[in-house]
Write a protein that holds these residues in place. Sequence first.
Motif, PDB file in Angstrom:
ATOM      1  N   VAL A 177       0.828  -1.215   0.000  1.00 27.23           N
ATOM      2  CA  VAL A 177       0.000   0.000   0.000  1.00 27.23           C
ATOM      3  C   VAL A 177       0.860   1.262   0.000  1.00 27.23           C
ATOM      4  O   VAL A 177       0.343   2.373   0.133  1.00 27.23           O
ATOM      5  CB  VAL A 177      -0.968   0.013   1.201  1.00 27.23           C
ATOM      6  CG1 VAL A 177      -1.916  -1.163   1.139  1.00 27.23           C
ATOM      7  CG2 VAL A 177      -0.204   0.028   2.533  1.00 27.23           C
ATOM      8  N   GLY A 178       2.179   1.081  -0.120  1.00 23.53           N
ATOM      9  CA  GLY A 178       3.070   2.238  -0.243  1.00 23.53           C
ATOM     10  C   GLY A 178       3.549   2.848   1.058  1.00 23.53           C
ATOM     11  O   GLY A 178       4.159   3.922   1.043  1.00 23.53           O
ATOM     12  N   ASN A 179       3.300   2.186   2.193  1.00 27.26           N
ATOM     13  CA  ASN A 179       3.774   2.717   3.476  1.00 27.26           C
ATOM     14  C   ASN A 179       5.156   2.114   3.760  1.00 27.26           C
ATOM     15  O   ASN A 179       5.322   1.210   4.577  1.00 27.26           O
ATOM     16  CB  ASN A 179       2.789   2.358   4.602  1.00 27.26           C
ATOM     17  CG  ASN A 179       3.006   3.205   5.844  1.00 27.26           C
ATOM     18  OD1 ASN A 179       4.117   3.661   6.115  1.00 27.26           O
ATOM     19  ND2 ASN A 179       1.946   3.421   6.604  1.00 27.26           N
ATOM     20  N   TYR A 180       6.161   2.642   3.078  1.00 25.27           N
ATOM     21  CA  TYR A 180       7.502   2.049   3.128  1.00 25.27           C
ATOM     22  C   TYR A 180       8.203   2.278   4.466  1.00 25.27           C
ATOM     23  O   TYR A 180       8.998   1.444   4.891  1.00 25.27           O
ATOM     24  CB  TYR A 180       8.346   2.613   1.982  1.00 25.27           C
ATOM     25  CG  TYR A 180       7.690   2.450   0.632  1.00 25.27           C
ATOM     26  CD1 TYR A 180       7.357   1.187   0.147  1.00 25.27           C
ATOM     27  CD2 TYR A 180       7.373   3.557  -0.156  1.00 25.27           C
ATOM     28  CE1 TYR A 180       6.725   1.031  -1.095  1.00 25.27           C
ATOM     29  CE2 TYR A 180       6.752   3.420  -1.384  1.00 25.27           C
ATOM     30  CZ  TYR A 180       6.428   2.152  -1.842  1.00 25.27           C
ATOM     31  OH  TYR A 180       5.802   1.997  -3.059  1.00 25.27           O
ATOM     32  N   GLN A 181       7.895   3.397   5.098  1.00 22.94           N
ATOM     33  CA  GLN A 181       8.532   3.685   6.396  1.00 22.94           C
ATOM     34  C   GLN A 181       8.137   2.634   7.435  1.00 22.94           C
ATOM     35  O   GLN A 181       8.987   2.042   8.099  1.00 22.94           O
ATOM     36  CB  GLN A 181       8.126   5.087   6.868  1.00 22.94           C
ATOM     37  CG  GLN A 181       8.888   5.584   8.089  1.00 22.94           C
ATOM     38  CD  GLN A 181      10.245   6.138   7.725  1.00 22.94           C
ATOM     39  OE1 GLN A 181      10.393   6.820   6.728  1.00 22.94           O
ATOM     40  NE2 GLN A 181      11.249   5.838   8.532  1.00 22.94           N
ATOM     41  N   ARG A 182       6.836   2.401   7.564  1.00 23.95           N
ATOM     42  CA  ARG A 182       6.356   1.417   8.545  1.00 23.95           C
ATOM     43  C   ARG A 182       6.727   0.000   8.141  1.00 23.95           C
ATOM     44  O   ARG A 182       7.051  -0.844   8.992  1.00 23.95           O
ATOM     45  CB  ARG A 182       4.847   1.528   8.716  1.00 23.95           C
ATOM     46  CG  ARG A 182       4.411   2.682   9.608  1.00 23.95           C
ATOM     47  CD  ARG A 182       2.921   2.619   9.875  1.00 23.95           C
ATOM     48  NE  ARG A 182       2.542   1.390  10.547  1.00 23.95           N
ATOM     49  CZ  ARG A 182       1.345   0.810  10.448  1.00 23.95           C
ATOM     50  NH1 ARG A 182       0.419   1.350   9.686  1.00 23.95           N
ATOM     51  NH2 ARG A 182       1.077  -0.296  11.104  1.00 23.95           N
ATOM     52  N   ALA A 183       6.698  -0.270   6.840  1.00 24.83           N
ATOM     53  CA  ALA A 183       7.079  -1.602   6.371  1.00 24.83           C
ATOM     54  C   ALA A 183       8.526  -1.903   6.741  1.00 24.83           C
ATOM     55  O   ALA A 183       8.850  -2.996   7.215  1.00 24.83           O
ATOM     56  CB  ALA A 183       6.890  -1.692   4.857  1.00 24.83           C
ATOM     57  N   GLY A 184       9.397  -0.914   6.538  1.00 23.43           N
ATOM     58  CA  GLY A 184      10.806  -1.092   6.893  1.00 23.43           C
ATOM     59  C   GLY A 184      11.003  -1.387   8.364  1.00 23.43           C
ATOM     60  O   GLY A 184      11.834  -2.218   8.744  1.00 23.43           O
ATOM     61  N   LYS A 185      10.211  -0.722   9.216  1.00 23.79           N
ATOM     62  CA  LYS A 185      10.297  -0.979  10.658  1.00 23.79           C
ATOM     63  C   LYS A 185       9.862  -2.407  10.985  1.00 23.79           C
ATOM     64  O   LYS A 185      10.455  -3.068  11.849  1.00 23.79           O
ATOM     65  CB  LYS A 185       9.420   0.017  11.426  1.00 23.79           C
ATOM     66  CG  LYS A 185      10.002   1.422  11.527  1.00 23.79           C
ATOM     67  CD  LYS A 185       9.138   2.294  12.426  1.00 23.79           C
ATOM     68  CE  LYS A 185       9.736   3.674  12.607  1.00 23.79           C
ATOM     69  NZ  LYS A 185       8.901   4.514  13.509  1.00 23.79           N
ATOM     70  N   LYS A 198      13.006   2.852  -1.962  1.00 23.14           N
ATOM     71  CA  LYS A 198      11.799   3.652  -2.170  1.00 23.14           C
ATOM     72  C   LYS A 198      11.859   4.981  -1.411  1.00 23.14           C
ATOM     73  O   LYS A 198      11.305   5.989  -1.854  1.00 23.14           O
ATOM     74  CB  LYS A 198      10.568   2.867  -1.715  1.00 23.14           C
ATOM     75  CG  LYS A 198      10.237   1.653  -2.569  1.00 23.14           C
ATOM     76  CD  LYS A 198       9.692   2.052  -3.924  1.00 23.14           C
ATOM     77  CE  LYS A 198       9.179   0.842  -4.699  1.00 23.14           C
ATOM     78  NZ  LYS A 198       8.636   1.231  -6.028  1.00 23.14           N
ATOM     79  N   LEU A 199      12.550   4.970  -0.277  1.00 24.79           N
ATOM     80  CA  LEU A 199      12.645   6.167   0.569  1.00 24.79           C
ATOM     81  C   LEU A 199      13.892   6.993   0.261  1.00 24.79           C
ATOM     82  O   LEU A 199      14.220   7.934   0.991  1.00 24.79           O
ATOM     83  CB  LEU A 199      12.651   5.755   2.041  1.00 24.79           C
ATOM     84  CG  LEU A 199      11.368   5.088   2.557  1.00 24.79           C
ATOM     85  CD1 LEU A 199      11.594   4.452   3.923  1.00 24.79           C
ATOM     86  CD2 LEU A 199      10.223   6.100   2.629  1.00 24.79           C
ATOM     87  N   ASN A 200      14.620   6.604  -0.818  1.00 21.40           N
ATOM     88  CA  ASN A 200      15.863   7.288  -1.222  1.00 21.40           C
ATOM     89  C   ASN A 200      16.958   7.234  -0.159  1.00 21.40           C
ATOM     90  O   ASN A 200      17.828   8.097  -0.116  1.00 21.40           O
ATOM     91  CB  ASN A 200      15.577   8.756  -1.594  1.00 21.40           C
ATOM     92  CG  ASN A 200      14.685   8.865  -2.816  1.00 21.40           C
ATOM     93  OD1 ASN A 200      14.740   8.022  -3.704  1.00 21.40           O
ATOM     94  ND2 ASN A 200      13.857   9.897  -2.861  1.00 21.40           N
ATOM     95  N   ASP A 201      16.895   6.208   0.672  1.00 28.25           N
ATOM     96  CA  ASP A 201      17.964   5.982   1.648  1.00 28.25           C
ATOM     97  C   ASP A 201      18.946   4.988   1.039  1.00 28.25           C
ATOM     98  O   ASP A 201      18.963   3.801   1.378  1.00 28.25           O
ATOM     99  CB  ASP A 201      17.384   5.433   2.956  1.00 28.25           C
ATOM    100  CG  ASP A 201      18.461   5.112   3.993  1.00 28.25           C
ATOM    101  OD1 ASP A 201      19.612   5.578   3.814  1.00 28.25           O
ATOM    102  OD2 ASP A 201      18.158   4.381   4.963  1.00 28.25           O
ATOM    103  N   PHE A 202      19.773   5.475   0.117  1.00 24.99           N
ATOM    104  CA  PHE A 202      20.649   4.580  -0.644  1.00 24.99           C
ATOM    105  C   PHE A 202      21.782   3.997   0.207  1.00 24.99           C
ATOM    106  O   PHE A 202      22.092   2.813   0.058  1.00 24.99           O
ATOM    107  CB  PHE A 202      21.178   5.310  -1.879  1.00 24.99           C
ATOM    108  CG  PHE A 202      20.061   5.863  -2.733  1.00 24.99           C
ATOM    109  CD1 PHE A 202      19.114   5.021  -3.299  1.00 24.99           C
ATOM    110  CD2 PHE A 202      19.934   7.219  -2.948  1.00 24.99           C
ATOM    111  CE1 PHE A 202      18.068   5.520  -4.065  1.00 24.99           C
ATOM    112  CE2 PHE A 202      18.904   7.741  -3.708  1.00 24.99           C
ATOM    113  CZ  PHE A 202      17.961   6.881  -4.270  1.00 24.99           C
TER     114      PHE A 202
END
Length: 583
Positions: A410-418, A458-462
């Motif tokens: 659903v595009g919630n990459y911040q929470r998914a990463g956690k 996705k969050l540009n945290d390369f």
Amino acid sequence: MVVLLSEEDEFDEEPGEVVDSAPPQKVGEEREFSGFKKKLFKPGQGLEFPNFDDVVTVRCVGIGTLLDGTTFDSTRERDQPRTFALGKDDIGAGLDRAIITMKKGEVALFTLPGDGGDGDVSLDSDDSSAVRFEVELVSWITVVDVCKDGGVVKKILEKGSGIERPGDLDEVLVKYRVVLGDGTVVVETLEGGVEFHMKDGHLFPILPKVIMTMTRGEKAELILQPQYAFGEKGREAGSGLCSIPPNSVLHVNIELVSFKPVINVTGDSKVIKKILKEGEGAFTANEGANVTVSFTAMLEDGTVFEKRGIGETLPLEFITDEEQVITGLDRAVATMKKGERAIISIHPDYAFGDVEVRRDIAIVPPGSNVVYDIEMMDFIKEKAPWELNSKEKIEVAGRMKEEGNVLFKVGNYQRAGKKYEKAADFVDEDGSFGFDEQKQAQTLKVSCWLNSAACSLKLNDFPGAIKLCSQVLDVEFCNVKAFYRRAQAYIETGDYLLADVDIKKALVVDPQNRDVKVIQKKLKQLQADSDKKDAKLYENMLARKTKDPSMAIKRLKVEKDQGENEEVARMEIDEVADSAVIQ
């Protein structure tokens, strides 16, 4: 507070540190210290000792005598208490050092050298000039040099409760009375005291620093030198203060009635929590806890827009760090203990932002600061990895990974990463997994790292993506997804050479991988564009520097270095290809 050591126990150590190896002195026992001997007649109370600068009250139970029995201070009245400052009054350095080994109510016999304490007394000494004091420590007042320069001296008249002291954001309630040296009252609080935030200051600038040395209920007397009061100019009458002459020393009687701890929850002062009632125990709800709260939510002007658990309304139940409530409330509740009540002030950035929100009772206008008067009724913390067996760890990690997958879709990459990060923590190697479980846990951990790397892209945290993919390759050195995603991150950071290395390694393992071929094509185009740009740059440099032969030499050197770097990269690729074939 200090603890003196016997001579054989002395070593470099901070004053006041209790040494476990020095057993308590027994009644009737005589012990030798550096510069005196002490025989205990009556034990004292508590665990604290006076320190130098403290004002002590002592009673000489027996008259001072020489070792041959001759009295040397026949004018001293028996049982007459005497009050003095340790280390300052003319009482003798030896007796000062002896008294700081005593507790309140203690009675002891001290034997000191006749030179006033500069020599040593031996248990076998026959020195007839040595003297004896039988002393009772009646009480003492702790004296604190707040600024370490004598400018602000605090005498503790009555100790407070607990060990907590106010912080620079806290709201304090104090009572005080300020007088000049001649007894003129400058200012005095009303009976209930005055309340203010420490960061805002009050009366004179040094007052918050003094209050930060106090505990709840503490009463003290302050002596403020002019530089910490109103200085050379003094102050004219006004704002409830009498006029203060220049260079006035102020005497302040102060009591810290109470204080409300204030916490900067987010670190940027946009979510502030003021604790009205302390909670129970030492544990807070923390992330992932199932919490039950009651609250009244309002705008800054007091307009109430929502109530839960108040009156007939039901309490609110939610899981922290799941975005089930506004971010500011979520973050603040995670810091609360059971039974704690607090006022939480939330900036729009952590509340409803720039949109209008309709709530049960009222509308929240766009860009509103909101305030929650909230109480933590109960919470159930998520179990930590160490509280689970190996099977449960794998089950929890699998569930969290699936939750992360739903969030990613659903595009919630911040929470998914956690979620992926927490899942990986549950199956981290700690020696608890059996052989089959170890393989299952490793597979799950690698999958979580790869998914987390996808979130970072996705969050540009390369840099984060590169780190996660490198972790995977440390475990599985031929993982195509790790090569592919790390190459994507290298391309975004402009590291084309490293990206090329990863792409070629991936194609050695899976020559037909469509995604890798697509990114290889993209990289070749980027490299071609970069080469054209570099060629144009060199051409312009040569055009401007045609008369400078050193430029040609520099160009040749650059081309040579670039050729060497490409040769090294090809060698690395060949080595990896060979090892892959062998495996």
